[in-house]
Scaffold this active site. Structure first.
Site, PDB file in Angstrom:
ATOM      1  CB  THR A 213      -0.950   0.049   1.227  1.00  0.00           C
ATOM      2  OG1 THR A 213      -0.157  -0.030   2.414  1.00  0.00           O
ATOM      3  CG2 THR A 213      -1.948  -1.090   1.201  1.00  0.00           C
ATOM      4  N   GLY A 214       2.169   1.105   0.162  1.00  0.00           N
ATOM      5  CA  GLY A 214       3.071   2.261   0.141  1.00  0.00           C
ATOM      6  C   GLY A 214       3.355   2.704  -1.291  1.00  0.00           C
TER       7      GLY A 214
ATOM      8  CB  VAL B 283       8.602  -6.548   8.165  1.00  0.00           C
ATOM      9  CG1 VAL B 283       9.468  -5.407   7.699  1.00  0.00           C
ATOM     10  CG2 VAL B 283       7.161  -6.115   8.368  1.00  0.00           C
TER      11      VAL B 283
ATOM     12  CB  SER C  87      -0.018  -2.323   9.163  1.00  0.00           C
ATOM     13  OG  SER C  87      -1.291  -2.960   9.176  1.00  0.00           O
TER      14      SER C  87
ATOM     15  N   GLY D 191      12.591  -9.512  17.329  1.00  0.00           N
ATOM     16  CA  GLY D 191      13.809 -10.339  17.318  1.00  0.00           C
ATOM     17  C   GLY D 191      15.006  -9.548  16.830  1.00  0.00           C
TER      18      GLY D 191
ATOM     19  CE1 TYR E  12      -4.197  -1.535  10.980  1.00  0.00           C
ATOM     20  CE2 TYR E  12      -5.915  -0.513  12.304  1.00  0.00           C
ATOM     21  CZ  TYR E  12      -4.669  -0.459  11.712  1.00  0.00           C
ATOM     22  OH  TYR E  12      -3.898   0.670  11.858  1.00  0.00           O
TER      23      TYR E  12
ATOM     24  CB  THR F 224      -3.102  10.604  11.577  1.00  0.00           C
ATOM     25  OG1 THR F 224      -3.024  10.180  12.942  1.00  0.00           O
ATOM     26  CG2 THR F 224      -2.024  11.642  11.318  1.00  0.00           C
TER      27      THR F 224
END
Ligand code: UDP
Length: 315
Positions: free
Chosen positions: A36-37, A58, A76, A103, A146, A176
């Protein structure tokens, strides 16, 4: 030079965080799987010597060479239509992704801040929402993927803190807005602004009496920056307590754009929270933080961005 890893770097909040840490003279490693980026949000950083980008998901093992001082986990899908379209990826990035980054933080002896959300409060029965409120979430509803991923994220982050003594921070982000929101991410502000600029009907879901409290992105980033540098390990709300109904919000945007679009009412999505407003007593007391940009100013700045971005889409 301190080194920071920012996941979700090409997203709305991640890209603003990259800018902020570059401004503070950090070496920044941005990571994103570009689900989505959008690389446009960070392409201005590519020529910089202290910026590096890794195209990586990730949810699978994360490797970063060299030392790290801080990790900020902002990867996310984050808008309701995105996580409805990508339920499994949403669950994985909040759970497996967080586990991988915890980790990594442990092996690098880095401090990690994870992006949680007001959605952990679900459709809240306590109003406004203080951090002590445990929430009212439907785990098997459409938003559950979510909400529960983020609740698991908080649980595993606290477990690493308590069991391994890892330095952790948890920010609960409320609605936001600002430049670099995706035009078509389906959220109220991008929908209303795009519709008003393009001369389309404004789609209010339900009767519009549900409330939200919108925070301008610069204020949020400042709050997150202060939280990271604080020694506060429990979850903290960051948001703007100025609450408004969605119908009034639509009317404000119509007035601001000078359009004469009419509001049309569409069905309310399942489990759509009826009210939401952060109690920011802790942020005020512990971080000496509160929002500075009011909605009038923030919406005007955001409108400039949307006008430019919509022009770019057409050309
Ligand atoms: N909403 C709306 N019209 C739209 C998009 C959203 O009325 O085109 C409503 C949505 O039902 C919710 C509120 O606006 O009540 C905020 O929705 P958003 O998706 O921005 O964020 P949420 O706070 O629900 O995660």
């Amino acid at each position: 030079m301190k080194r920071v890893l920012i996941t979700g770097a090409a997203g709305f909040l991640g890209s603003h965080l990259c800018d902020r840490f570059i401004r503070e003279s950090y070496e920044v490693i941005g990571m994103d799987n570009l689900l989505t980026g959008d690389l446009k949000n960070i392409e201005h950083l590519f020529p910089l010597k202290n910026f590096e980008f890794y195209h990586h998901d990730v949810s699978t093992f994360v490797h970063v060479p060299g030392n790290l001082d801080y990790i900020l986990h902002f990867a996310s899908p984050a808008s309701p239509i995105d996580y409805l379209k990508m339920p499994i990826q949403t669950l994985k990035v909040g759970s497996l992704g967080t586990h991988n980054l915890l980790g990594l933080a442990k092996s690098k002896e880095a401090r990690i801040l994870v992006a949680s959300t007001s959605e952990v409060y679900g459709d809240p029965s306590v109003h406004p929402q203080p951090e002590e409120y445990w929430g009212n979430v439907n785990p098997v509803g459409p938003r559950g993927v979510y909400d529960e991923a983020k609740r698991f994220q908080e649980a595993i982050t606290m477990a690493y803190h308590n069991y391994h003594g890892l330095e952790t921070r948890i920010v609960r982000i409320f609605n936001t807005y600002g430049p670099r929101m995706r035009l078509n991410d389906g959220r109220a502000l991008p929908a209303f602004m795009s519709q008003a600029i393009l001369g389309e009907d404004i789609t209010v879901f339900g009767d519009g009496s549900q409330t939200r409290s919108f925070c301008y992105v610069d204020d949020l980033i400042e709050g997150i920056y202060r939280l990271l540098l604080s020694d506060y390990a429990s979850p903290m709300n960051i948001g703007n307590p100025s609450e408004i109904t969605i119908k009034e919000f639509a009317e404000e945007i119509i007035a601001l754009t000078g359009s004469h679009q009419k509001i049309v009412y569409e069905p309310l999505p399942v489990n759509d929270p009826k009210q939401r407003r952060p109690d920011i007593t802790k942020a005020r007391e512990i971080l000496d933080w509160e929002p500075k940009v009011d909605r009038k100013e923030g919406l005007a700045r955001t409108l400039d961005y949307f006008k430019q971005a919509l022009k770019g889409e057409k050309s």
